[in-house]
Design a protein around this motif. Sequence first.
Motif, PDB file in Angstrom:
ATOM      1  N   LYS A 165      -2.547 -39.676 -49.796  1.00  0.00           N
ATOM      2  CA  LYS A 165      -1.243 -38.999 -49.880  1.00  0.00           C
ATOM      3  C   LYS A 165      -1.147 -38.171 -51.155  1.00  0.00           C
ATOM      4  N   VAL A 166      -1.947 -38.504 -52.155  1.00  0.00           N
ATOM      5  CA  VAL A 166      -1.935 -37.763 -53.422  1.00  0.00           C
ATOM      6  C   VAL A 166      -2.828 -36.531 -53.314  1.00  0.00           C
ATOM      7  N   VAL A 167      -4.070 -36.769 -52.891  1.00  0.00           N
ATOM      8  CA  VAL A 167      -5.003 -35.664 -52.692  1.00  0.00           C
ATOM      9  C   VAL A 167      -5.924 -36.070 -51.543  1.00  0.00           C
ATOM     10  N   ALA A 168      -6.157 -35.141 -50.615  1.00  0.00           N
ATOM     11  CA  ALA A 168      -6.820 -35.482 -49.357  1.00  0.00           C
ATOM     12  C   ALA A 168      -8.330 -35.327 -49.444  1.00  0.00           C
ATOM     13  N   GLY A 169      -9.054 -36.286 -48.899  1.00  0.00           N
ATOM     14  CA  GLY A 169     -10.486 -36.119 -48.694  1.00  0.00           C
ATOM     15  C   GLY A 169     -11.381 -36.687 -49.768  1.00  0.00           C
ATOM     16  N   VAL A 170     -10.780 -37.120 -50.885  1.00  0.00           N
ATOM     17  CA  VAL A 170     -11.581 -37.632 -51.990  1.00  0.00           C
ATOM     18  C   VAL A 170     -11.804 -39.129 -51.799  1.00  0.00           C
ATOM     19  N   GLY A 171     -13.025 -39.579 -51.989  1.00  0.00           N
ATOM     20  CA  GLY A 171     -13.352 -40.997 -51.866  1.00  0.00           C
ATOM     21  C   GLY A 171     -14.086 -41.498 -53.095  1.00  0.00           C
ATOM     22  N   ASN A 172     -14.695 -42.656 -52.946  1.00  0.00           N
ATOM     23  CA  ASN A 172     -15.262 -43.386 -54.079  1.00  0.00           C
ATOM     24  C   ASN A 172     -16.309 -42.604 -54.873  1.00  0.00           C
ATOM     25  N   ILE A 173     -17.196 -41.901 -54.156  1.00  0.00           N
ATOM     26  CA  ILE A 173     -18.290 -41.189 -54.837  1.00  0.00           C
ATOM     27  C   ILE A 173     -17.731 -40.116 -55.767  1.00  0.00           C
ATOM     28  N   TYR A 174     -16.930 -39.228 -55.197  1.00  0.00           N
ATOM     29  CA  TYR A 174     -16.506 -38.038 -55.942  1.00  0.00           C
ATOM     30  C   TYR A 174     -15.439 -38.370 -56.983  1.00  0.00           C
ATOM     31  N   VAL A 175     -14.683 -39.465 -56.764  1.00  0.00           N
ATOM     32  CA  VAL A 175     -13.713 -39.897 -57.782  1.00  0.00           C
ATOM     33  C   VAL A 175     -14.448 -40.377 -59.032  1.00  0.00           C
ATOM     34  N   ASP A 176     -15.460 -41.217 -58.857  1.00  0.00           N
ATOM     35  CA  ASP A 176     -16.203 -41.711 -60.029  1.00  0.00           C
ATOM     36  C   ASP A 176     -16.874 -40.566 -60.779  1.00  0.00           C
ATOM     37  N   GLU A 177     -17.425 -39.616 -60.037  1.00  0.00           N
ATOM     38  CA  GLU A 177     -18.092 -38.481 -60.678  1.00  0.00           C
ATOM     39  C   GLU A 177     -17.093 -37.622 -61.444  1.00  0.00           C
ATOM     40  N   ALA A 178     -15.927 -37.398 -60.852  1.00  0.00           N
ATOM     41  CA  ALA A 178     -14.910 -36.563 -61.502  1.00  0.00           C
ATOM     42  C   ALA A 178     -14.362 -37.259 -62.747  1.00  0.00           C
ATOM     43  N   LEU A 179     -14.128 -38.568 -62.674  1.00  0.00           N
ATOM     44  CA  LEU A 179     -13.604 -39.291 -63.838  1.00  0.00           C
ATOM     45  C   LEU A 179     -14.618 -39.284 -64.974  1.00  0.00           C
ATOM     46  N   PHE A 180     -15.902 -39.367 -64.636  1.00  0.00           N
ATOM     47  CA  PHE A 180     -16.913 -39.271 -65.683  1.00  0.00           C
ATOM     48  C   PHE A 180     -16.873 -37.887 -66.337  1.00  0.00           C
ATOM     49  N   ASP A 181     -16.872 -36.844 -65.525  1.00  0.00           N
ATOM     50  CA  ASP A 181     -16.840 -35.477 -66.077  1.00  0.00           C
ATOM     51  C   ASP A 181     -15.620 -35.264 -66.962  1.00  0.00           C
ATOM     52  N   ALA A 182     -14.502 -35.876 -66.576  1.00  0.00           N
ATOM     53  CA  ALA A 182     -13.275 -35.707 -67.361  1.00  0.00           C
ATOM     54  C   ALA A 182     -13.213 -36.688 -68.526  1.00  0.00           C
ATOM     55  N   ARG A 183     -14.197 -37.578 -68.613  1.00  0.00           N
ATOM     56  CA  ARG A 183     -14.274 -38.599 -69.675  1.00  0.00           C
ATOM     57  C   ARG A 183     -13.038 -39.499 -69.670  1.00  0.00           C
TER      58      ARG A 183
END
Length: 286
Positions: A165-183
């Motif tokens: 409901k917050v953002v569509a289509g994002v799951g476990n893989i891409y969330v962890d990768e994005a959080l790492f990139d954003a530190r």
Amino acid sequence: MPELPEVETIKEDLRELVVGSRVGGAELPYPTLVEQPSPEEFVRRLEGARVVGTRRRAKHLVVDLDSGDALVLQLKIGGQFLLVPPVEEPTTALMLVLRLDGGRGLFLRDETGFTRARLLDADGLEERFADLGPEPLGGEFHDGYLREELGGRRARIKGLLLDQKVVAGVGNIYVDEALFDARIHPTRKANALTEGEWTRLQSAVKENLAAGIEHRGTTFSLYRDVLGRKGHHQDHLKVFVQAGKPCPGGCGGRVVKEKVGGRATFLCPACQPENGPEEEGRLELE
Ligand SMILES: [Zn+2]
């Protein structure tokens, strides 16, 4: 597990290879696949219909038919939608077979059994997707969206990003990768993030999904494109399933695996401090 980039890849393959084809016959060896309508009606309404387009919404694959129906597939953990030929006809874990003109067929198979299908008219489709948040690669996911939407929330940032409901289509893989990139540590409370962190996170979500699409998805075991090929993004992952490997951020530490909200979570504890940048003397990242 197919997330946005994997479903997007399948959608584009189908658009190129299958749009214009007619469904001569439909076989349903696994009736549990069908959520609605009844399995009998599902087969009856598929037969004779022509594929006129394909779409993706969140992790849903949508195949538009000239009858006005849309075949909506949720590939969940291990769904594969294969074009035969060139793929050799699969014989195991079959859920649905669509016989197309020209001697071809679309074979839906899933070893895990979790894939689900619906046949919906335009109203049904709208209702089905009503609660989904914006597409992260679309205009609604504008700069500042995540901060505006989540900046006042006290929940953990990872769980919020996984909420469709917050953002569509994002799951476990891409969330962890994005959080790492954003530190950003996955357990940080959303309302504790700084302006700079929101900006980095918003960009990182988009960049990681775009990279996933460019690499035709991530294959650990079951994901395949329509022609049965694996994706390549697993060769580009920075932290996801990289536990024990040196941090690609160059901090000298190692990637670790933790459980966050019941989900396996990969991060670098040095680059993504649990208490945020303030406690660490504010990292200079820009
Ligand atoms: Zn690091």
